[in-house]
Design an enzyme around this catalytic site. Sequence first.
Site, mmCIF file in Angstrom:
data_model
loop_
_atom_site.group_PDB
_atom_site.id
_atom_site.type_symbol
_atom_site.label_atom_id
_atom_site.label_comp_id
_atom_site.label_asym_id
_atom_site.label_seq_id
_atom_site.Cartn_x
_atom_site.Cartn_y
_atom_site.Cartn_z
ATOM 1 C CG ASP A 141 -1.801 -1.242 1.203
ATOM 2 O OD1 ASP A 141 -2.229 -1.582 0.219
ATOM 3 O OD2 ASP A 141 -2.622 -1.489 2.595
ATOM 4 C CG HIS A 179 13.269 -0.060 14.681
ATOM 5 N ND1 HIS A 179 14.485 0.673 14.602
ATOM 6 C CD2 HIS A 179 13.640 -1.451 14.183
ATOM 7 C CE1 HIS A 179 15.717 -0.171 14.007
ATOM 8 N NE2 HIS A 179 14.860 -1.276 13.645
ATOM 9 C CB SER A 213 17.625 -3.114 14.004
ATOM 10 O OG SER A 213 17.635 -2.433 12.399
#
Length: 540
Positions: free
Chosen positions: A249, A286, A460
Amino acid sequence: MLKTNKILCYLALGVLPSLGFSQNKDTPPANWYNLDFQKDATMGISTEKAYELLKGRKATPVIVAVLDGGVDVQHEDLKDVLWTNPKEIPNNGKDDDGNGYIDDIYGWNFLGNAKGENVNQDNLEVTRLIRIYEPKYGSVLPTTPLTEAERREFVAYQKMITFYTSKVDEGNMGKMTYNRLKEELDGIIKAIGKEPKDITVADLDQFNDATARQKSAIRIAKKEMDTGTFLKFYEDIKDGATHFNDQVDYNLNQKFDPRNIIGDNYEDASERYYGNPDVKGPDAGHGTHVAGIIAGKRNNGIGINGIADQVKIMSVRVVPNGDERDKDVANAIRYAVDNGAKIINMSFGKGYVYNKKTVDEAIKYAESKDVLLVHAAGNDASNNDIVKNYPTKYFTDSLDAVVGEAKNWITVGATAWKLDGDLLAEFSNYGYRSVDVFAPGVKINSTMPESKYKEQDGTSMASPVVAGLAALLRSYYPNLTAVEVKQIILKSVTKVDQKVKVKGENGNKKVYLDEISVSGGIVNAYKAITEADKLLSNKK
C-alpha cells in the site's frame, strides 16, 4: 528501511502457508547479550564482567544519538537516561538556544512539520527512483541513442525494475498469506472465547469445529507454542500482516508520496531547518527498542539492563515505515553532532541511494568533530561487499568509484547466543571488507513504547550493542578519540574457532567469522576495557 522485527516469512503451500519460522527454537537466558561465555556458556559481550573491572572508577556521561523512527521518552526504563537540551525552554514556541530548532528538548523530528503533523509511511528508495526515471526511460529501447551518462542511468533503471518487480510479487504474496492466516486466527480466537494471552494448546485441541484452513492455522500455532505462547505467535502474524500490507500500500506504491506533509524543498539538500520536536512520532517501537539496548537503566529493578551506565540518549527521528531519505539522514547526523553527541547509532539501511554525496559530507563532518558512527549491516543474509547497504563507510565519486573511507565508522552484523554452526544470525549481512564486527542480534529483549518490553531480532539490535559498548568506553575513558574507540572495539573481539553457516548463491556454506568480517569476531566489553587500559598505559 525501518523493520520492527525480523519478519519470519512463510512459504506458500495450498491455502495456508507451511511453517518456516525461527532459526533458534529455544530460549536464551535473560539478559543474554550482557553475559559471558566462560561464566554463562552464552555468547554475550561480557558486559557484566566488564563492570567488575570498572568498580570504583568515575565516568562522564556520554551523549548517544539514536537516529531512528522515534523514541518513547516517557518509558519507565529510559526516562532517567535521556539527553535534554539544557538551553531550551520546553513548549514555549521559541528557539531559545538559537540552533534553528524550536523546542528541541529531547532531540528533533525531521519527519514532521511545524503544525505537528508527521510522516509515518513512505516509499522504498527504489520506488522513488523509478518514479523519477520511468518517464525518461520507460519507453527506451536498447537501440535508442543515449549519452554515456544516460546509458548508465538506463542500465541502473533496468536493474531497479527487476528488483522492484520481485519486491511487488513478494509483497502481494506476503500480504495475501499473512492476512489470510490472521483472518483464520481471529476466527479461532473468537470461537474459543478467550484473549490471545490466555489461549493454551489444550484450547486449540478442544476446538472441534475448525474449518480446513483453521486446522492448518492451528497446526502452525501449536508448533510455535512448543517454545512460546499463542500470544507471541499471534503478534508475529499481525506484525507480518502489517509489514506486507505496508509494502504493497505504501512502500511499493508509486502513486503514494507523503513528502508534501513536511513542506520542505526536498530537492534542496542544503536545507536544514524543518521538522518538529515530536521525537516519539506515530511509531516509536523500533527506536525505543534500540535505545533500551544502549542505555536501559541498569540495576534499577525494572525492565532490562542496557550496555552503558553513563549515557544520555538523544532521539533524532529520521526513519519512517519505509526507506529513510538521504537529506534527512544527513541533517540528522549534523543535528546530533552539533548538539553534543559523541556516538551516533544508525539501525537502518536500504539498497538504493538518491543523494549519497550529501550523506558522505555529513559523515565527514562527524569525523571532523570526533563523532563515532555505528551502523547496522542489514538483514538480507547477503554479502555487503557485493550488494550495497546504504549508507556506507565508503565515499564515492559521480561514477560510484570509491575515493575514501570513513575512519569513524563501524558496521555491525548479528550473532546468536550459542557457539555452534548457527552462531551467525540467519538473516545477518556480512562482508570481509564492509562489515567490521558482529554482536548479539537474536531474541534481544528491550524496551517498547508505553513501558512495555519485547524480544526482537535484527542487525538493528546488534548495532546498538556496539554503540552501547562505544558509550561505555567513551564515558570511562573520555580522552579516547572516536578512531581509538573503533580500534579498541575491533582489536578486542572474541575470536571463534568455529565455522558458521552463511547463505551463498548456491545454498548454505560454512566459513569462519574472519572470512566474512574485518575483525573476525564478536565484540567483547571486558576485553575492550582491558585493551583501553593497555592503550592508555602505553600513552604515558
